[in-house]
Design a protein around this motif. Sequence first.
Motif, mmCIF file in Angstrom:
data_model
loop_
_atom_site.group_PDB
_atom_site.id
_atom_site.type_symbol
_atom_site.label_atom_id
_atom_site.label_comp_id
_atom_site.label_asym_id
_atom_site.label_seq_id
_atom_site.Cartn_x
_atom_site.Cartn_y
_atom_site.Cartn_z
ATOM 1 N N ILE A 111 0.833 -1.202 0.000
ATOM 2 C CA ILE A 111 0.000 0.000 0.000
ATOM 3 C C ILE A 111 0.869 1.255 0.000
ATOM 4 C CG2 ILE A 111 -1.681 1.309 1.349
ATOM 5 C CD1 ILE A 111 -2.734 -1.464 2.334
ATOM 6 N N ILE A 112 1.842 1.317 0.903
ATOM 7 C CA ILE A 112 2.723 2.486 0.999
ATOM 8 C C ILE A 112 3.575 2.606 -0.262
ATOM 9 C CG2 ILE A 112 4.614 3.536 2.300
ATOM 10 C CD1 ILE A 112 1.887 3.666 3.700
ATOM 11 N N GLY A 113 4.058 1.488 -0.779
ATOM 12 C CA GLY A 113 4.848 1.518 -2.013
ATOM 13 C C GLY A 113 4.072 2.101 -3.176
ATOM 14 N N THR A 114 2.816 1.715 -3.311
ATOM 15 C CA THR A 114 1.969 2.256 -4.371
ATOM 16 C C THR A 114 1.763 3.760 -4.203
ATOM 17 O OG1 THR A 114 0.838 0.138 -4.553
ATOM 18 C CG2 THR A 114 -0.275 2.037 -5.483
ATOM 19 N N LEU A 115 1.518 4.180 -2.977
ATOM 20 C CA LEU A 115 1.317 5.607 -2.734
ATOM 21 C C LEU A 115 2.578 6.413 -3.012
ATOM 22 C CD1 LEU A 115 -0.850 5.490 0.506
ATOM 23 C CD2 LEU A 115 -1.590 6.063 -1.804
ATOM 24 N N VAL A 116 3.740 5.888 -2.626
ATOM 25 C CA VAL A 116 5.001 6.595 -2.880
ATOM 26 C C VAL A 116 5.243 6.709 -4.384
ATOM 27 C CG1 VAL A 116 7.517 6.379 -2.672
ATOM 28 C CG2 VAL A 116 6.064 6.068 -0.656
ATOM 29 N N LEU A 117 4.994 5.628 -5.129
ATOM 30 C CA LEU A 117 5.171 5.691 -6.586
ATOM 31 C C LEU A 117 4.241 6.724 -7.219
ATOM 32 C CD1 LEU A 117 5.628 1.957 -7.580
ATOM 33 C CD2 LEU A 117 7.302 3.789 -7.766
ATOM 34 N N ARG A 118 3.007 6.788 -6.768
ATOM 35 C CA ARG A 118 2.077 7.786 -7.309
ATOM 36 C C ARG A 118 2.529 9.193 -6.954
ATOM 37 N NH1 ARG A 118 -3.849 5.048 -6.215
ATOM 38 N NH2 ARG A 118 -3.524 3.289 -7.622
ATOM 39 N N TYR A 119 2.981 9.389 -5.723
ATOM 40 C CA TYR A 119 3.455 10.694 -5.266
ATOM 41 C C TYR A 119 4.631 11.153 -6.131
ATOM 42 C CZ TYR A 119 5.032 14.219 -1.894
ATOM 43 O OH TYR A 119 5.414 15.379 -1.280
ATOM 44 N N MET A 120 5.607 10.247 -6.343
ATOM 45 C CA MET A 120 6.766 10.592 -7.174
ATOM 46 C C MET A 120 6.338 10.825 -8.620
ATOM 47 S SD MET A 120 9.777 8.168 -5.497
ATOM 48 C CE MET A 120 9.838 7.204 -6.938
ATOM 49 N N GLY A 121 5.387 10.046 -9.109
ATOM 50 C CA GLY A 121 4.915 10.202 -10.480
ATOM 51 C C GLY A 121 4.273 11.556 -10.721
#
Length: 154
Positions: A111-121
């Motif tokens: 969950i956190i990994g997905t959110l971090v990737l979206r944030y960076m994207g």
Amino acid sequence: MKKIVFFLLVSLFFPLSSNAKDFLGAPVIPQGTTTQKTDSRLELKTSLSHDEVVSFYREALKDFENIKFREWKDATYIEDDGKMPWHSITISKGGKESTDVVIVKDNWTWIIGTLVLRYMGVFMVLMLVFLGMSLSGKIISWSVQRMEAKKAAN
């Protein structure tokens, strides 16, 4: 009479299991043999073919709206995008004698990994937009100065 009341109370608090077994709310194919089981992961093998296992899961999960089936080269990946306690079911392809099925619990790392990737994207896209606007601003400023210099020369 006491036996009937006792049986009803026991069956109310300890219901008999039906034919449909599950792991974290995800259906488990009845013909499977468990190879590894932890609190967050269940691995099993079945003698059924890949297509038979996928058909079982399509039928078992047809009433859920947030389930996505993805066909990969070496496996079929079933993912829950809703709020089920399990995250994914992976059904391997290519096993001639048996098919492997892996059910994984939803976890905070994913969950956190997905959110971090979206944030960076989002910030990468904003950076590209900023660079494009800066470049076009420089080009427009340069061409306006050049046109003004031509007018002043004439």
